[in-house]
Design an enzyme around this catalytic site. Sequence first.
Site, PDB file in Angstrom:
ATOM      1  N   GLU A  46       0.837  -1.211   0.000  1.00  9.55           N
ATOM      2  CA  GLU A  46       0.000   0.000   0.000  1.00  9.55           C
ATOM      3  C   GLU A  46       0.869   1.257   0.000  1.00  9.55           C
ATOM      4  O   GLU A  46       0.582   2.232  -0.683  1.00  9.55           O
ATOM      5  CB  GLU A  46      -0.902   0.028   1.243  1.00  9.55           C
ATOM      6  CG  GLU A  46      -1.871  -1.149   1.334  1.00  9.55           C
ATOM      7  CD  GLU A  46      -1.295  -2.347   2.069  1.00  9.55           C
ATOM      8  OE1 GLU A  46      -0.066  -2.575   2.016  1.00  9.55           O
ATOM      9  OE2 GLU A  46      -2.081  -3.078   2.695  1.00  9.55           O
ATOM     10  N   CYS A  71      -2.084  -3.827   7.285  1.00 13.38           N
ATOM     11  CA  CYS A  71      -1.603  -3.981   8.667  1.00 13.38           C
ATOM     12  C   CYS A  71      -2.063  -2.830   9.543  1.00 13.38           C
ATOM     13  O   CYS A  71      -2.339  -1.729   9.077  1.00 13.38           O
ATOM     14  CB  CYS A  71      -0.085  -4.128   8.698  1.00 13.38           C
ATOM     15  SG  CYS A  71       0.799  -2.667   8.158  1.00 13.38           S
ATOM     16  N   ALA A 150      16.638 -33.031  -8.672  1.00 13.74           N
ATOM     17  CA  ALA A 150      16.599 -33.473 -10.067  1.00 13.74           C
ATOM     18  C   ALA A 150      16.615 -34.988 -10.042  1.00 13.74           C
ATOM     19  O   ALA A 150      17.320 -35.597  -9.235  1.00 13.74           O
ATOM     20  CB  ALA A 150      17.814 -32.943 -10.810  1.00 13.74           C
ATOM     21  N   THR A 192      25.946 -34.812   0.495  1.00 17.47           N
ATOM     22  CA  THR A 192      25.818 -34.049  -0.752  1.00 17.47           C
ATOM     23  C   THR A 192      26.911 -32.988  -0.826  1.00 17.47           C
ATOM     24  O   THR A 192      27.513 -32.764  -1.872  1.00 17.47           O
ATOM     25  CB  THR A 192      24.425 -33.397  -0.821  1.00 17.47           C
ATOM     26  OG1 THR A 192      23.453 -34.430  -0.748  1.00 17.47           O
ATOM     27  CG2 THR A 192      24.228 -32.596  -2.095  1.00 17.47           C
TER      28      THR A 192
HETATM   29  C1  AOF Z   1       0.395  -4.869   4.736  1.00 14.44           C
HETATM   30  N1  AOF Z   1       0.888  -4.723   3.485  1.00 14.44           N
HETATM   31  O1  AOF Z   1       2.337  -5.274   1.905  1.00 14.44           O
HETATM   32  C2  AOF Z   1       2.412  -6.505   3.897  1.00 14.44           C
HETATM   33  C3  AOF Z   1       1.840  -6.689   5.191  1.00 14.44           C
HETATM   34  O2  AOF Z   1       7.905  -6.126   9.609  1.00 14.44           O
HETATM   35  P1  AOF Z   1       7.020  -5.243   8.819  1.00 14.44           P
HETATM   36  O3  AOF Z   1       6.810  -3.895   9.382  1.00 14.44           O
HETATM   37  O4  AOF Z   1       7.361  -5.218   7.344  1.00 14.44           O
HETATM   38  O5  AOF Z   1       5.565  -5.890   8.915  1.00 14.44           O
HETATM   39  C4  AOF Z   1       5.398  -7.190   8.495  1.00 14.44           C
HETATM   40  C5  AOF Z   1       3.982  -7.586   8.813  1.00 14.44           C
HETATM   41  O6  AOF Z   1       3.075  -6.798   8.044  1.00 14.44           O
HETATM   42  C6  AOF Z   1       3.729  -9.017   8.418  1.00 14.44           C
HETATM   43  O7  AOF Z   1       3.961  -9.855   9.512  1.00 14.44           O
HETATM   44  C7  AOF Z   1       2.260  -8.978   8.052  1.00 14.44           C
HETATM   45  O8  AOF Z   1       1.502  -9.056   9.225  1.00 14.44           O
HETATM   46  C8  AOF Z   1       2.084  -7.605   7.444  1.00 14.44           C
HETATM   47  N2  AOF Z   1       2.301  -7.657   6.013  1.00 14.44           N
HETATM   48  N3  AOF Z   1       0.828  -5.873   5.544  1.00 14.44           N
HETATM   49  O9  AOF Z   1      -0.425  -4.068   5.140  1.00 14.44           O
HETATM   50  C9  AOF Z   1       1.878  -5.482   3.028  1.00 14.44           C
HETATM   51  N4  AOF Z   1       3.452  -7.276   3.485  1.00 14.44           N
HETATM   52 ZN    ZN Z   2       1.316  -2.664   5.988  1.00 14.48          ZN
END
Ligand code: AOF
Ligand code: ZN
Length: 330
Positions: A46, A71, A150, A192
Amino acid sequence: MRRCLVLAEQGRGKVSPNPMVGAVLVRDGLVLGEGWHDVFGGAHAERMLFDQLGDVGPLSDCILYVSLEPCSHFGKTPPCANLIVERGVGTVVVGVLDPNPKVSGNGVSLLREAGIDVVVGVLEDECRRLNWSFWVNQRLGRTAVLAKWAETWDGFIGSGTSERVKISGAEAGAWVMTMRKGMDGIVVGVNTWNLDRPQLNVRGVDRANGVWKQPVRIILDGHGRGVYQPEEESGDLGPLWVVDGHRDMADLLRWLYAEKGLGVVMVEGGAQVLSALFEAGTVDQVHVLRNKNRVLGEGVRSPKLSAGMELRWLEDLGDDEHGYWERELL
Ligand code: AOF
Ligand code: ZN
């Protein structure tokens, strides 16, 4: 939302090891802006979208499509839900709720409390799978595992002698590099390591992104049987970790996640390590490159997949058939 999925996959090849999150802003069916989160610790989808958005007037008549719930917590970046509220978006369509307990449901509540129309659960399973390693981390508290090997057309991964056999072709090799690029670590067993002397690094692919680092090379070596040359510990190679592979696999993966911060690793063999992971039920994705021109007749058989792995597709990669399996995500 389909477009979100495509966007989040951008730049990562057809099978994305770790594509994370996509966001698209739409007005009257026209895309105004797009963003995606592709670097751990970098801007969320976002944020990228709004940072790049030109002057398009008030957004109350716009729909924001996001593959993951925005988030609501202060993490490495401020909450995306607040940003959406500040920008005055009218409607938000959320693919799937965030499994992270700090967020789960709170992001959506924050938006609704601000008067935004929110739709939740569109292409839920696709959105979950798009972010599969994150799901494994959050739900199971361990590093996610992609197993790759593989095999010959008759199902052998090696000769079983000290003779090294090259099985897959050039296209498959290039594909492996794009997959390695999305990994935090590459794991092999000590046999390996000693036999193949693999470099376990990323070569020959575009690595323009400055934040990106070579994956950690992890050798499972419980009895100190590995031979480690000084030049293997330097150069354009990731750090080398020699780890006790005799412990319980689930325990090892919990440790790699909680103590070492590895989100996703690719396990490249050999048979013993792969079988131990399957037996522990700790393989999340499987990629097999089966060469159409090579037959061994005898040798080390390829490991048996654990129950619950579903075949997602078969495709040709030059002289190899690439099979891709994954398990259901909870
Ligand atoms: C969003 N948009 O593109 C993503 C989200 O460690 P940070 O601050 O980058 O936060 C990671 C957390 O944010 C991750 O655990 C998940 O809960 C959320 N990911 N949220 O709004 C995003 N990648
Ligand atoms: Zn976010």
